[in-house]
Design a protein around this motif. Structure first.
Motif, PDB file in Angstrom:
ATOM      1  N   ASN A 106       0.707  -1.140  -0.038  1.00 50.36           N
ATOM      2  CA  ASN A 106      -0.116   0.092   0.134  1.00 50.36           C
ATOM      3  C   ASN A 106       0.899   1.299   0.028  1.00 50.36           C
ATOM      4  N   PRO A 107       0.709   1.994  -0.776  1.00 46.77           N
ATOM      5  CA  PRO A 107       1.639   3.167  -1.065  1.00 46.77           C
ATOM      6  C   PRO A 107       1.338   4.347  -0.105  1.00 46.77           C
ATOM      7  N   VAL A 108       0.224   4.229   0.441  1.00 50.31           N
ATOM      8  CA  VAL A 108      -0.044   5.038   1.555  1.00 50.31           C
ATOM      9  C   VAL A 108       0.608   4.925   3.010  1.00 50.31           C
ATOM     10  N   PHE A 109       0.344   3.390   3.055  1.00 47.94           N
ATOM     11  CA  PHE A 109       1.211   3.047   4.285  1.00 47.94           C
ATOM     12  C   PHE A 109       2.628   3.126   4.213  1.00 47.94           C
ATOM     13  N   THR A 110       3.284   2.998   2.901  1.00 46.83           N
ATOM     14  CA  THR A 110       4.731   3.097   2.817  1.00 46.83           C
ATOM     15  C   THR A 110       5.061   4.686   2.915  1.00 46.83           C
ATOM     16  N   ASN A 111       4.450   5.548   2.535  1.00 46.54           N
ATOM     17  CA  ASN A 111       4.680   6.909   2.884  1.00 46.54           C
ATOM     18  C   ASN A 111       4.776   7.114   4.243  1.00 46.54           C
ATOM     19  N   PHE A 112       3.667   6.670   5.030  1.00 49.64           N
ATOM     20  CA  PHE A 112       3.345   6.657   6.291  1.00 49.64           C
ATOM     21  C   PHE A 112       4.340   6.108   7.363  1.00 49.64           C
ATOM     22  N   LEU A 113       4.987   4.711   6.858  1.00 46.69           N
ATOM     23  CA  LEU A 113       6.162   4.310   7.488  1.00 46.69           C
ATOM     24  C   LEU A 113       7.333   5.219   7.381  1.00 46.69           C
ATOM     25  N   TRP A 114       7.720   5.396   6.345  1.00 51.41           N
ATOM     26  CA  TRP A 114       9.016   6.147   6.041  1.00 51.41           C
ATOM     27  C   TRP A 114       8.921   7.663   6.674  1.00 51.41           C
ATOM     28  N   ASN A 115       7.736   8.359   6.680  1.00 53.65           N
ATOM     29  CA  ASN A 115       7.434   9.369   7.466  1.00 53.65           C
ATOM     30  C   ASN A 115       7.886   9.197   8.983  1.00 53.65           C
ATOM     31  N   GLU A 116       7.516   8.345   9.617  1.00 53.72           N
ATOM     32  CA  GLU A 116       7.644   8.054  11.032  1.00 53.72           C
ATOM     33  C   GLU A 116       9.031   7.551  11.397  1.00 53.72           C
ATOM     34  N   ILE A 117       9.771   6.876  10.225  1.00 54.44           N
ATOM     35  CA  ILE A 117      11.032   6.733  10.502  1.00 54.44           C
ATOM     36  C   ILE A 117      11.817   8.332  10.567  1.00 54.44           C
ATOM     37  N   GLY A 118      11.415   9.064   9.863  1.00 54.21           N
ATOM     38  CA  GLY A 118      11.934  10.327   9.506  1.00 54.21           C
ATOM     39  C   GLY A 118      11.264  11.241  10.977  1.00 54.21           C
ATOM     40  N   ARG A 119      10.539  10.948  11.710  1.00 53.65           N
ATOM     41  CA  ARG A 119      10.094  11.542  12.841  1.00 53.65           C
ATOM     42  C   ARG A 119      10.739  11.022  14.084  1.00 53.65           C
ATOM     43  N   GLY A 120      11.465   9.907  13.674  1.00 51.33           N
ATOM     44  CA  GLY A 120      12.295   9.334  15.034  1.00 51.33           C
ATOM     45  C   GLY A 120      11.174   8.327  15.775  1.00 51.33           C
ATOM     46  N   ALA A 121      10.275   7.725  15.232  1.00 52.77           N
ATOM     47  CA  ALA A 121       9.332   6.700  15.709  1.00 52.77           C
ATOM     48  C   ALA A 121      10.099   5.621  16.304  1.00 52.77           C
ATOM     49  N   ASP A 122       9.349   4.858  17.165  1.00 56.27           N
ATOM     50  CA  ASP A 122       9.666   3.316  17.701  1.00 56.27           C
ATOM     51  C   ASP A 122       8.811   2.426  16.648  1.00 56.27           C
ATOM     52  N   LEU A 123       9.562   1.745  16.038  1.00 56.35           N
ATOM     53  CA  LEU A 123       8.956   0.876  14.995  1.00 56.35           C
ATOM     54  C   LEU A 123       8.288  -0.236  15.850  1.00 56.35           C
ATOM     55  N   TYR A 124       8.454  -0.697  17.060  1.00 56.04           N
ATOM     56  CA  TYR A 124       7.606  -1.605  17.697  1.00 56.04           C
ATOM     57  C   TYR A 124       6.408  -1.124  18.080  1.00 56.04           C
ATOM     58  N   GLU A 125       6.333   0.320  18.698  1.00 59.32           N
ATOM     59  CA  GLU A 125       5.280   0.785  18.871  1.00 59.32           C
ATOM     60  C   GLU A 125       4.216   1.079  17.678  1.00 59.32           C
ATOM     61  N   LEU A 126       4.967   1.488  16.468  1.00 56.61           N
ATOM     62  CA  LEU A 126       4.181   1.661  15.402  1.00 56.61           C
ATOM     63  C   LEU A 126       3.482   0.421  14.908  1.00 56.61           C
ATOM     64  N   GLU A 127       4.174  -0.580  14.826  1.00 54.76           N
ATOM     65  CA  GLU A 127       3.728  -1.661  14.051  1.00 54.76           C
ATOM     66  C   GLU A 127       2.622  -2.332  15.261  1.00 54.76           C
ATOM     67  N   SER A 128       2.716  -2.110  16.569  1.00 49.57           N
ATOM     68  CA  SER A 128       1.592  -2.480  17.643  1.00 49.57           C
ATOM     69  C   SER A 128       0.292  -1.531  17.363  1.00 49.57           C
ATOM     70  N   TRP A 129       0.560  -0.179  17.130  1.00 45.41           N
ATOM     71  CA  TRP A 129      -0.535   0.857  16.703  1.00 45.41           C
ATOM     72  C   TRP A 129      -1.272   0.148  15.244  1.00 45.41           C
ATOM     73  N   LEU A 130      -0.665   0.104  14.201  1.00 47.76           N
ATOM     74  CA  LEU A 130      -1.267  -0.481  13.034  1.00 47.76           C
ATOM     75  C   LEU A 130      -1.828  -1.525  13.240  1.00 47.76           C
ATOM     76  N   GLY A 131      -1.747  -2.530  14.098  1.00 51.82           N
ATOM     77  CA  GLY A 131      -2.504  -3.826  14.105  1.00 51.82           C
ATOM     78  C   GLY A 131      -3.779  -3.487  14.978  1.00 51.82           C
ATOM     79  N   GLU A 132      -3.678  -2.355  15.722  1.00 52.91           N
ATOM     80  CA  GLU A 132      -4.906  -1.960  16.719  1.00 52.91           C
ATOM     81  C   GLU A 132      -5.783  -1.005  15.810  1.00 52.91           C
TER      82      GLU A 132
END
Length: 568
Positions: free
Chosen positions: A307-333
């Motif tokens: 999904n290109p929308v998700f891809t942009n979203f993931l990369w933006n969060e990398i560029g914001r300093g997000a914790d990817l464990y937290e992000l993955e959990s949020w996506l699932g919920e």
């Protein structure tokens, strides 16, 4: 916050720097995002197959997420009231005086709204509008006093803020704001760069003294300051371009090279070498309404599945300093939020030329002549467009009905072509190939493959997308149809406020140099010079409208072709 101890010797105003939001988006597994899928004529505007009765509500909710960033664990949430106090404090504020000398562009603002305006954000319209102009107000609030893109979130008794997709994907076109149109002059990257220069200058104590921050706001400040260690940034070559590609690559270099890009003190202070720290790969943010027609994404088509929308979203969060464990959990919920935002992007509509100019601008005979030229010279790469005047009995309809595009026939599989345009953007994608190794990418089927060239985009709404090419190097469609060596070597861009002075409707784009409004020339950082790296206007001429160095099209051919494209 145990990890934060000892990491906070940085600037208070740097927090204001990170209010930017590179465009944000979400993902769900319910739709087909595989690499080899075919896109039908008309595109896929409802990727999750919502019932007709559910679609308007889904679009409304999704556009709301585009305006108000929904991601709970986003890397940077900043103390709203504290920063308002900072910006609105009087000139005797010691920290303000110090920062004015250190970073005058950021410290100059006298209000939070001035800062938001400088980021390229616009006020909400007087009414919510519809179609391409639909801007939903926050639920039960009516028209907000803050600008589109500002996202406020309650954390305990305090208010945090960040910026949403609208930071790069909302623009005002002749007085009408459009969510999904490229922001003409985004400053998000510039704010990041300014922040990295001041992060080591102030303590949390200084921030509290300068802003009157509460304990909860100090905790937000410390969290964001800690996360900022894992953000790499770069200023664009010129105002109007975006360096999100470089920001993602540089931020990856500030983390452990593992499948979750975990935080690393070692790489935070000594990031790995990254070519995009020096080599520009700038490009303009994309419009939303073209996404529905593609099965590979970004200007170079390098995202071949997922999904290109998700891809942009993931990369933006990398560029914001997000914790990817937290992000993955949020996506699932939060799959419902993910689907709503994706639906909003895929269902976006383009503004029509006749929304701003009288239909009498069009001569039907010339439009049809332009179409014949288009079919011969352009349709193989850019698709075909079924017009109202092709329909049985159309001659009895109005001119506007005859000019309407009835169906878009883009290619089933999105092509990538190398037509000699500036290569630095597609070459820069090699720096992001490591993202294929992320657990979150693998889980959701996101795959990057570096390309050689760019996607020839669908031309829906092409009239509203000036300047042209991935790097904004051509100020008008006339420039696009001019041989490389004769194109403008430089130009002055400006806002699309007045359709009479800010837009050349014959060439479709910025006015010629002699007609440029005087106040545009006061913004030197926007001056476009094609001699700079990554900003050249080469290519897209030979074997398109030039053959063996000779023009195929006459001046009238080109004007008729432009007239036809204004109907798309």
């Amino acid at each position: 916050m145990a990890l934060i101890g000892g990491q906070m010797g940085r600037s208070a105003l740097a927090i204001g720097v990170f209010i930017l939001a590179l465009t944000s988006s979400n993902f769900s597994d319910a739709a087909d995002w595989s690499e080899r899928r075919k896109i039908p004529s008309g595109g896929v505007s409802n990727p999750f197959g919502l019932a007709e009765s559910e679609l308007p509500e889904g679009i409304s909710a999704g556009r709301g997420h585009g305006l108000r960033y929904p991601v709970g664990p986003t890397g940077l949430l900043l103390p709203y009231e504290a920063l308002k106090n900072f910006y609105e404090s009087n000139d005797e504020n010691l920290l303000r005086r110090w920062l004015r000398k250190l970073m005058p562009w950021v410290a100059q603002f006298k209000s939070f709204d001035q800062m938001a305006k400088a980021l390229g954000l616009y006020h909400y319209p007087e009414s919510e509008g519809d179609g391409a102009y639909y801007i939903p107000y926050p639920e039960r609030e009516g028209k907000p006093s803050y600008r589109m893109g500002i996202t406020l979130r309650e954390i305990g008794s305090d208010t945090a803020f960040t910026v949403s997709c609208a930071g790069c994907h909302a623009e005002k076109l002749f007085g009408r704001p459009i969510l999904g149109l490229t922001t003409r002059f985004p400053r998000a990257n510039e704010f990041f760069v300014a922040g990295t220069k001041t992060l080591t200058q102030a303590s949390s104590f200084m921030f509290r003294m300068a802003t009157g921050a509460t304990d909860g706001e100090i905790e937000m400040f410390e969290r964001s300051k800690y996360r900022s260690q894992f953000i790499g940034s770069r200023k664009p070559q010129v105002l109007g371009l975006d360096t999100s590609l470089a920001q993602v690559a540089l931020s990856v270099a500030h983390r452990n090279p593992d499948e979750y890009l975990t935080f690393s003190e070692e790489y935070a202070t000594n990031p790995r070498s990254e070519p995009l720290a020096e080599v520009p790969a700038d490009s303009k943010p994309a419009v939303w309404w073209n996404v529905k027609y593609k099965n590979r994404y970004l200007s170079d088509g390098s995202v071949v599945s997922g999904n290109p929308v998700f891809t942009n979203f993931l990369w933006n969060e990398i560029g914001r300093g997000a914790d990817l464990y937290e992000l993955e959990s949020w996506l699932g919920e939060n799959e419902e939020i993910v689907e709503e935002l994706t639906t909003a992007v895929f269902s976006a509509e383009a503004p029509k030329f006749t929304d701003f100019f009288p239909v009498e601008h069009f001569d039907l005979d010339r439009v049809q002549r332009g179409e014949r030229i288009y079919v011969r010279r352009c349709s193989k790469c850019h698709g075909e467009y079924e017009k109202g005047y092709h329909q049985p009995g159309s001659e009895s309809g109005s001119l506007e009905e005859q000019l309407t595009t009835v169906q878009v026939h883009y290619l089933e599989r999105t092509p990538v072509k190398n037509v000699g345009t500036d290569p630095l953007r597609w070459q820069g994608m090699r720096s992001l190939l490591a993202l294929n190794q992320l657990a979150i990418s693998s889980k959701h089927g996101t795959v990057i493959k570096a390309q050689k060239g760019y996607v020839p985009p669908p031309l829906v709404g092409i009239w509203a997308r000036w300047p042209y090419m991935h790097n904004n190097s051509m100020p008008s469609l006339c420039a696009v149809l001019t041989r490389s060596e004769e194109r403008p070597k430089a130009y002055w861009p400006g806002p699309a406020n007045d359709p009479g002075t800010d837009f050349d409707k014959e060439c479709n784009g910025y006015p010629l140099a002699e007609n440029v409004p005087a106040h545009w020339k006061q913004r030197s950082e926007a001056f476009y010079d094609t001699a700079r790296a990554g900003m050249s206007s080469i290519g897209h001429d030979e074997n398109i409208f030039i053959k063996n160095g000779k023009e195929i099209l006459s001046t009238q051919d080109k004007r008729d072709l432009i007239l036809y494209m204004q109907t798309l």
